[in-house]
Design a protein around this motif. Sequence first.
Motif, mmCIF file in Angstrom:
data_model
loop_
_atom_site.group_PDB
_atom_site.id
_atom_site.type_symbol
_atom_site.label_atom_id
_atom_site.label_comp_id
_atom_site.label_asym_id
_atom_site.label_seq_id
_atom_site.Cartn_x
_atom_site.Cartn_y
_atom_site.Cartn_z
ATOM 1 N N GLY A 1 -14.024 -61.354 17.619
ATOM 2 C CA GLY A 1 -15.427 -61.009 17.866
ATOM 3 C C GLY A 1 -15.557 -59.692 18.596
ATOM 4 O O GLY A 1 -16.407 -58.854 18.253
ATOM 5 N N LEU A 2 -14.726 -59.482 19.610
ATOM 6 C CA LEU A 2 -14.745 -58.218 20.338
ATOM 7 C C LEU A 2 -14.329 -57.057 19.441
ATOM 8 O O LEU A 2 -14.848 -55.946 19.571
ATOM 9 N N ALA A 3 -13.383 -57.319 18.536
ATOM 10 C CA ALA A 3 -12.926 -56.259 17.631
ATOM 11 C C ALA A 3 -14.054 -55.816 16.701
ATOM 12 O O ALA A 3 -14.215 -54.622 16.432
ATOM 13 N N VAL A 4 -14.849 -56.760 16.200
ATOM 14 C CA VAL A 4 -15.979 -56.413 15.337
ATOM 15 C C VAL A 4 -16.957 -55.501 16.075
ATOM 16 O O VAL A 4 -17.384 -54.454 15.563
ATOM 17 N N ILE A 5 -17.303 -55.885 17.300
ATOM 18 C CA ILE A 5 -18.244 -55.089 18.090
ATOM 19 C C ILE A 5 -17.659 -53.723 18.421
ATOM 20 O O ILE A 5 -18.348 -52.694 18.348
ATOM 21 N N THR A 6 -16.375 -53.677 18.756
ATOM 22 C CA THR A 6 -15.724 -52.404 19.092
ATOM 23 C C THR A 6 -15.717 -51.453 17.896
ATOM 24 O O THR A 6 -15.960 -50.249 18.044
ATOM 25 N N LEU A 7 -15.435 -51.970 16.710
ATOM 26 C CA LEU A 7 -15.423 -51.131 15.510
ATOM 27 C C LEU A 7 -16.808 -50.537 15.246
ATOM 28 O O LEU A 7 -16.933 -49.351 14.896
ATOM 29 N N LEU A 8 -17.831 -51.340 15.414
ATOM 30 C CA LEU A 8 -19.191 -50.839 15.207
ATOM 31 C C LEU A 8 -19.539 -49.764 16.230
ATOM 32 O O LEU A 8 -20.163 -48.740 15.890
ATOM 33 N N LEU A 9 -19.113 -49.953 17.477
ATOM 34 C CA LEU A 9 -19.341 -48.933 18.504
ATOM 35 C C LEU A 9 -18.553 -47.663 18.196
ATOM 36 O O LEU A 9 -19.058 -46.548 18.364
ATOM 37 N N ARG A 10 -17.325 -47.849 17.743
ATOM 38 C CA ARG A 10 -16.437 -46.710 17.482
ATOM 39 C C ARG A 10 -17.015 -45.800 16.404
ATOM 40 O O ARG A 10 -16.884 -44.562 16.469
ATOM 41 N N PHE A 11 -17.680 -46.381 15.413
ATOM 42 C CA PHE A 11 -18.241 -45.584 14.316
ATOM 43 C C PHE A 11 -19.737 -45.334 14.495
ATOM 44 O O PHE A 11 -20.453 -45.057 13.521
ATOM 45 N N ASN A 12 -20.168 -45.397 15.744
ATOM 46 C CA ASN A 12 -21.570 -45.110 16.096
ATOM 47 C C ASN A 12 -22.563 -45.966 15.314
ATOM 48 O O ASN A 12 -23.597 -45.489 14.840
ATOM 49 N N LEU A 13 -22.226 -47.224 15.160
ATOM 50 C CA LEU A 13 -23.070 -48.158 14.422
ATOM 51 C C LEU A 13 -23.574 -49.272 15.337
ATOM 52 O O LEU A 13 -23.709 -50.425 14.909
ATOM 53 N N ALA A 14 -23.843 -48.927 16.579
ATOM 54 C CA ALA A 14 -24.279 -49.932 17.553
ATOM 55 C C ALA A 14 -25.532 -50.666 17.094
ATOM 56 O O ALA A 14 -25.720 -51.843 17.422
#
Length: 340
Positions: free
Chosen positions: A144-157
């Motif tokens: 779950g944290l990885a999904v959120i981190t990936l979205l943050l990493r690609f500016n898709l918050a």
Amino acid sequence: MSQHRIGSFEFGRIIATIAIIALHCQIFMQAPLFNGQPLLGMGLNQVSRFAVPLFFIMAGYFIQPRLTTELGPYLWRYARPLLIMWVSWSIIYLILPFNFHLVATDGYFAERSLYWQKLLSTPLNTLFEGGLVHLWYIPGLLSGLAVITLLLRFNLARFIIPVATVLFIFGLMAGSYAQMTDLSSPVFTRNGPFFSTFMIMLGFEIRRRNISLSLKYSIIMMMVGFGLFIGEANYLSLQENGSFFHDFLFGTPLWALGIFFVLLAKPSLGDSKITHSLSKDVLGVYLCHLIIVIYYLNIVRILGINPIIASIFAVPVVYFVSTIIVRGLRKTPLARFLVR
């Protein structure tokens, strides 16, 4: 399971841990019976289902500031000790026998072979659980944290809420509601990112947006969520091949959020030296408690202990023994592999 020392949250973590132990001990599921049904046991079983969702919400709340600014590097620092413990405890649970009677009659390797074959029959699901079923919490949390981190990493918050919601709905439709939707998933949807992402997102967004509720509305939210959860459980139990027991339903987020907001509104709730002392052991107790439950139930069967008496003593015995084990392990060189 955060290291922050806010009294109410530490108290909430302890209560959640006790609820998980009660759930796994199956207290009062054999007796007393009312019209042939263990209604007390069934009620306590369902009341306990807030615990892991609450842990996920807390994790999202406390990890939000550093995850937002540090992204992947922080996630790895957070995940590494958890992965080490997950692998270590998985190995232990692959080695330790569970069924005393089978070991005595057929031998250690016969007992273990049956369990190993069961795990190998669903390898993908086993990957998201580990050596024993309750270890799903760690892969669930980290995925779950990885999904959120990936979205943050690609500016898709802006997609965190929609993605988490889609995962949650799919998890329900291919999980508890699968008997009605005919959807399926290669992984049991309680595991992996399906529910954990949504619960973590709730805590993450509460912290990011600085959301709070009054105690009154927190309690109302909690009661409405629990009522919805029980209503769903009853409805699903009436369907063909339906079950009354579910880890997550549509009422779960409201229920767990209500409890979280109660703790947030009353930061001094349960605050004491005992609370802060016991809360340090929560993760370790969670990781080791199920083998104590298994052995306790083995002993109960062997000695023929009355099921009501066994249920009364199950939670305090398992919690006490698990705490002693965790504190003992902390004094050994194995501590870095097994406890925090």
